[in-house]
Design a protein around this motif. Sequence first.
Motif, PDB file in Angstrom:
ATOM      1  N   ILE A   1      42.672  36.926  30.834  1.00 42.10           N
ATOM      2  CA  ILE A   1      42.179  35.794  31.624  1.00 42.10           C
ATOM      3  C   ILE A   1      41.709  34.664  30.712  1.00 42.10           C
ATOM      4  CG2 ILE A   1      40.345  35.056  33.212  1.00 42.10           C
ATOM      5  CD1 ILE A   1      40.473  37.892  34.443  1.00 42.10           C
ATOM      6  N   VAL A   2      40.929  35.016  29.700  1.00 46.52           N
ATOM      7  CA  VAL A   2      40.375  33.983  28.813  1.00 46.52           C
ATOM      8  C   VAL A   2      41.485  33.286  28.035  1.00 46.52           C
ATOM      9  CG1 VAL A   2      38.910  33.585  26.793  1.00 46.52           C
ATOM     10  CG2 VAL A   2      38.106  35.073  28.655  1.00 46.52           C
ATOM     11  N   ASP A   3      42.454  34.043  27.531  1.00 44.70           N
ATOM     12  CA  ASP A   3      43.545  33.426  26.767  1.00 44.70           C
ATOM     13  C   ASP A   3      44.322  32.433  27.623  1.00 44.70           C
ATOM     14  OD1 ASP A   3      42.836  34.855  24.552  1.00 44.70           O
ATOM     15  OD2 ASP A   3      44.398  36.395  24.780  1.00 44.70           O
TER      16      ASP A   3
ATOM     17  N   LEU B   1      41.509  26.418  38.422  1.00 43.89           N
ATOM     18  CA  LEU B   1      42.135  27.148  37.320  1.00 43.89           C
ATOM     19  C   LEU B   1      41.638  28.583  37.244  1.00 43.89           C
ATOM     20  CD1 LEU B   1      42.172  24.537  34.389  1.00 43.89           C
ATOM     21  CD2 LEU B   1      44.109  25.328  35.766  1.00 43.89           C
ATOM     22  N   LEU B   2      40.313  28.737  37.324  1.00 43.42           N
ATOM     23  CA  LEU B   2      39.739  30.079  37.247  1.00 43.42           C
ATOM     24  C   LEU B   2      40.204  30.936  38.427  1.00 43.42           C
ATOM     25  CD1 LEU B   2      37.843  32.124  35.970  1.00 43.42           C
ATOM     26  CD2 LEU B   2      35.937  31.059  37.212  1.00 43.42           C
ATOM     27  N   ALA B   3      40.256  30.340  39.615  1.00 45.43           N
ATOM     28  CA  ALA B   3      40.701  31.085  40.785  1.00 45.43           C
ATOM     29  C   ALA B   3      42.145  31.543  40.627  1.00 45.43           C
ATOM     30  CB  ALA B   3      40.555  30.224  42.037  1.00 45.43           C
ATOM     31  N   ASP B   4      42.991  30.676  40.118  1.00 53.17           N
ATOM     32  CA  ASP B   4      44.389  31.042  39.906  1.00 53.17           C
ATOM     33  C   ASP B   4      44.508  32.254  38.987  1.00 53.17           C
ATOM     34  OD1 ASP B   4      45.228  29.038  41.547  1.00 53.17           O
ATOM     35  OD2 ASP B   4      45.767  27.645  39.919  1.00 53.17           O
ATOM     36  N   GLU B   5      43.737  32.251  37.902  1.00 52.30           N
ATOM     37  CA  GLU B   5      43.827  33.348  36.936  1.00 52.30           C
ATOM     38  C   GLU B   5      43.314  34.658  37.524  1.00 52.30           C
ATOM     39  OE1 GLU B   5      45.458  33.191  34.245  1.00 52.30           O
ATOM     40  OE2 GLU B   5      45.839  31.042  34.554  1.00 52.30           O
ATOM     41  N   LEU B   6      42.235  34.590  38.292  1.00 53.24           N
ATOM     42  CA  LEU B   6      41.697  35.819  38.882  1.00 53.24           C
ATOM     43  C   LEU B   6      42.645  36.389  39.936  1.00 53.24           C
ATOM     44  CD1 LEU B   6      37.939  34.793  39.263  1.00 53.24           C
ATOM     45  CD2 LEU B   6      38.930  36.358  37.585  1.00 53.24           C
ATOM     46  N   VAL B   7      43.226  35.527  40.733  1.00 56.67           N
ATOM     47  CA  VAL B   7      44.170  36.000  41.744  1.00 56.67           C
ATOM     48  C   VAL B   7      45.395  36.592  41.064  1.00 56.67           C
ATOM     49  CG1 VAL B   7      45.734  35.271  43.580  1.00 56.67           C
ATOM     50  CG2 VAL B   7      43.384  34.420  43.540  1.00 56.67           C
ATOM     51  N   GLU B   8      45.841  35.944  40.005  1.00 52.46           N
ATOM     52  CA  GLU B   8      47.022  36.434  39.297  1.00 52.46           C
ATOM     53  C   GLU B   8      46.807  37.826  38.722  1.00 52.46           C
ATOM     54  OE1 GLU B   8      50.845  36.544  37.854  1.00 52.46           O
ATOM     55  OE2 GLU B   8      49.934  35.086  39.224  1.00 52.46           O
TER      56      GLU B   8
ATOM     57  N   VAL C   1      43.151  36.697  47.480  1.00 48.96           N
ATOM     58  CA  VAL C   1      42.773  35.282  47.558  1.00 48.96           C
ATOM     59  C   VAL C   1      41.400  35.123  48.201  1.00 48.96           C
ATOM     60  CG1 VAL C   1      43.397  33.042  48.522  1.00 48.96           C
ATOM     61  CG2 VAL C   1      45.172  34.538  47.584  1.00 48.96           C
ATOM     62  N   GLN C   2      41.179  35.808  49.316  1.00 51.62           N
ATOM     63  CA  GLN C   2      39.882  35.716  49.976  1.00 51.62           C
ATOM     64  C   GLN C   2      38.776  36.341  49.138  1.00 51.62           C
ATOM     65  OE1 GLN C   2      40.537  37.551  53.780  1.00 51.62           O
ATOM     66  NE2 GLN C   2      41.655  35.792  54.605  1.00 51.62           N
ATOM     67  N   PHE C   3      39.106  37.386  48.404  1.00 45.53           N
ATOM     68  CA  PHE C   3      38.129  38.028  47.530  1.00 45.53           C
ATOM     69  C   PHE C   3      37.662  37.068  46.441  1.00 45.53           C
ATOM     70  CE2 PHE C   3      37.338  40.569  43.665  1.00 45.53           C
ATOM     71  CZ  PHE C   3      36.260  41.328  44.097  1.00 45.53           C
ATOM     72  N   VAL C   4      38.602  36.427  45.782  1.00 45.27           N
ATOM     73  CA  VAL C   4      38.247  35.478  44.719  1.00 45.27           C
ATOM     74  C   VAL C   4      37.481  34.294  45.291  1.00 45.27           C
ATOM     75  CG1 VAL C   4      39.205  33.855  43.036  1.00 45.27           C
ATOM     76  CG2 VAL C   4      40.134  36.176  43.206  1.00 45.27           C
ATOM     77  N   ASP C   5      37.900  33.843  46.439  1.00 45.45           N
ATOM     78  CA  ASP C   5      37.204  32.732  47.085  1.00 45.45           C
ATOM     79  C   ASP C   5      35.738  33.069  47.326  1.00 45.45           C
ATOM     80  OD1 ASP C   5      36.640  30.423  48.657  1.00 45.45           O
ATOM     81  OD2 ASP C   5      37.061  31.597  50.464  1.00 45.45           O
ATOM     82  N   ALA C   6      35.471  34.286  47.800  1.00 47.27           N
ATOM     83  CA  ALA C   6      34.089  34.685  48.048  1.00 47.27           C
ATOM     84  C   ALA C   6      33.306  34.821  46.746  1.00 47.27           C
ATOM     85  CB  ALA C   6      34.062  35.999  48.817  1.00 47.27           C
ATOM     86  N   LEU C   7      33.956  35.327  45.703  1.00 45.45           N
ATOM     87  CA  LEU C   7      33.261  35.493  44.429  1.00 45.45           C
ATOM     88  C   LEU C   7      32.873  34.139  43.818  1.00 45.45           C
ATOM     89  CD1 LEU C   7      35.248  38.357  42.654  1.00 45.45           C
ATOM     90  CD2 LEU C   7      33.017  38.484  43.756  1.00 45.45           C
ATOM     91  N   LEU C   8      33.773  33.171  43.918  1.00 43.97           N
ATOM     92  CA  LEU C   8      33.472  31.874  43.333  1.00 43.97           C
ATOM     93  C   LEU C   8      32.508  31.079  44.187  1.00 43.97           C
ATOM     94  CD1 LEU C   8      36.973  30.830  41.951  1.00 43.97           C
ATOM     95  CD2 LEU C   8      35.073  31.939  40.774  1.00 43.97           C
ATOM     96  N   GLY C   9      32.432  31.403  45.468  1.00 43.22           N
ATOM     97  CA  GLY C   9      31.405  30.832  46.316  1.00 43.22           C
ATOM     98  C   GLY C   9      31.480  29.344  46.530  1.00 43.22           C
ATOM     99  N   ALA C  10      32.653  28.785  46.541  1.00 41.56           N
ATOM    100  CA  ALA C  10      32.786  27.340  46.790  1.00 41.56           C
ATOM    101  C   ALA C  10      33.710  27.154  47.981  1.00 41.56           C
ATOM    102  CB  ALA C  10      33.297  26.620  45.559  1.00 41.56           C
ATOM    103  N   GLU C  11      34.394  26.019  48.036  1.00 41.07           N
ATOM    104  CA  GLU C  11      35.247  25.752  49.172  1.00 41.07           C
ATOM    105  C   GLU C  11      36.414  26.714  49.211  1.00 41.07           C
ATOM    106  OE1 GLU C  11      36.787  23.494  45.671  1.00 41.07           O
ATOM    107  OE2 GLU C  11      34.836  23.742  46.644  1.00 41.07           O
ATOM    108  N   PRO C  12      36.911  27.061  50.407  1.00 38.01           N
ATOM    109  CA  PRO C  12      38.036  27.997  50.509  1.00 38.01           C
ATOM    110  C   PRO C  12      39.244  27.525  49.727  1.00 38.01           C
ATOM    111  CG  PRO C  12      37.049  27.601  52.664  1.00 38.01           C
ATOM    112  CD  PRO C  12      36.455  26.599  51.705  1.00 38.01           C
ATOM    113  N   LEU C  13      40.048  28.515  49.294  1.00 36.82           N
ATOM    114  CA  LEU C  13      41.220  28.190  48.503  1.00 36.82           C
ATOM    115  C   LEU C  13      42.393  27.743  49.357  1.00 36.82           C
ATOM    116  CD1 LEU C  13      41.087  31.105  45.923  1.00 36.82           C
ATOM    117  CD2 LEU C  13      40.126  28.812  45.742  1.00 36.82           C
ATOM    118  N   GLY C  14      42.270  27.895  50.682  1.00 38.55           N
ATOM    119  CA  GLY C  14      43.310  27.371  51.555  1.00 38.55           C
ATOM    120  C   GLY C  14      44.486  28.291  51.740  1.00 38.55           C
TER     121      GLY C  14
END
Length: 403
Positions: free
Chosen positions: A148-150, A170-177, A387-400
């Motif tokens: 993820i970091v790389d 960007l962070l959401a994309d990497e976590l979902v991936e 996708v919903q899991f990462v969205d909840a973890l980041l705690g901001a607006e939904p990823l859509g």
Amino acid sequence: MDNLVVMSVVIAVLVLLAVGLTVGAVVTRRGRRAAPPLPPIPPAPPVPPAPPEAEAPAAEAPAAEAPAAPAVEAPAVEAPPAPPVRERPEPTAGRMVRLRARLSRSQNVFGRGLLSLLSRDHLDEEVWEEIEESLIGADVGVEATREIVDRLRQRVAVLGTRTATELRALLADELVEVLDPNLDRTLRATRPDGTPAVLLVVGVNGAGKTTTCGKVARVLVADGHSVLLGAADTFRAAAAEQLTTWAGRVGAEVVRGAEGADPASVAFDAVRRGIETSVDTVVIDTAGRLQNKVGLMDELGKIKRVVSRHGPVDETLLVLDATTGQNGLEQARVFTEVVDVTGVVLTKLDGTAKGGIVIAVQRRLGIPVKLVGLGEGPDDLAPFNPVQFVDALLGAEPLGVDA
């Protein structure tokens, strides 16, 4: 001369009186001896009782009171227990969205922590090391963290992204991936031939295994399936009762055996009963003693072999306690060597800052997380959506992205 005449008359009268009295007495004594006895007087005929008068009935003499008989209490008759109220489980679609507030308690690492680090003016080596430490601390795992970091470093360097919204994306994309949204996370709850699908639920005691069986049954019923439960955890006295309570809420049948009975036999009977009643799915709760007991692993293997006489096991769900973190991975590895786990259920995921265990489990085992437990409520088991899991973890607006 005259006096003599008077005296003679008086004397004569007295003599006559004396003689008369003597003769009467003699006659009386003789009459008593000669008279026959008088006949007995006949008894008087009974007099019929007078009819009682309506206005004033005759008073009866008070009778002596008899001793009171001891009171005999009638045996208490227990009312039959009321049948359990059949509940209608909450639909599974969108559960993670509705439970987002609980899951977002874990965002202090993924959300505020990581985004705060990424939004610094200068992302030097020290900042990237802090980001790595944060991810490892959230139980993401060393290998997944480095990946993820790389990727983040490369994208930030190329895109030059600096705004909070862009960094979050960007962070959401990497976590979902890294969670691999393309994995098949559906439950195999039916068979094309109409025979019941068989779901084995395995895991150590304390991870919420039996409770998860009940909640899985609710998930299936909510999605329109008929379910039968098999109580094959015969070594824990409360397991069968607990499973029966869960089943009663959704109108499902439970097949159980005596305490200490052969678990494989109970599982076999449960599948046979499921075939007889034509249910869609048979969910079997297995024993869950310490995972390092060879006996338990042998029993799980035996259950799978015995149940397979009716047909293949369609799904084997491993229940893991999310709060155990990396320790749960060793449990998972032991079980996968015995029963071919096809999906993971992570319980107690709400309220923990170690939500990264979802990533670690999938990366280490190559097995998809199919369900997550986000609370103590009966409908707090949700189908996992990356996708919903990462969205909840980041705690901001939904990823859509929809479920």
